[in-house]
Scaffold this active site. Sequence first.
Site, PDB file in Angstrom:
ATOM      1  N   CYS A   1       0.153   3.801   2.752  1.00  0.00           N
ATOM      2  CA  CYS A   1       0.622   3.275   4.042  1.00  0.00           C
ATOM      3  C   CYS A   1       2.091   3.627   4.256  1.00  0.00           C
ATOM      4  O   CYS A   1       2.507   3.942   5.373  1.00  0.00           O
ATOM      5  CB  CYS A   1       0.444   1.759   4.107  1.00  0.00           C
ATOM      6  SG  CYS A   1      -1.273   1.221   3.997  1.00  0.00           S
TER       7      CYS A   1
ATOM      8  N   CYS B   1       0.834  -1.212   0.000  1.00  0.00           N
ATOM      9  CA  CYS B   1       0.000   0.000   0.000  1.00  0.00           C
ATOM     10  C   CYS B   1       0.869   1.263   0.000  1.00  0.00           C
ATOM     11  O   CYS B   1       1.564   1.540   0.976  1.00  0.00           O
ATOM     12  CB  CYS B   1      -0.904  -0.051   1.242  1.00  0.00           C
ATOM     13  SG  CYS B   1      -1.729   1.491   1.644  1.00  0.00           S
TER      14      CYS B   1
END
Length: 117
Positions: free
Chosen positions: A38, A35
């Site tokens: 993230c 991600c």
Amino acid sequence: MSNTNVPITLNAENFATEVLNSSIPVVVDFWAPWCGPCRVINPILTDLAEKYAGVVKIGKLNIDDFPQIASQYRIDAIPTLLFFARGQVKERVAGLLPKPLLFEKVETLVAPSDKAA
């Protein structure tokens, strides 16, 4: 108890101890290595862990490794941050937040415990 000046790696074995039974508020980052957002939020969480060491814990739970915990908290987008106090979710934020806003949310998390002390 863990060192609270760095984000704690959470897993099925330590989640209850580090989050649900924590004597201080905890911010849990539900994330995954693939991600992009993230990875962007990670240095902000490290800054939070340093600034609020001993006052708030920052934990990171990889949803790929522990999907059962992610499912239990109905995580359907990442990054998602859950703000826990006394073992209960007090707030949920999905997606990236600007650093000042994230710090502001942590301040509101610790404010009630300051009044209780």
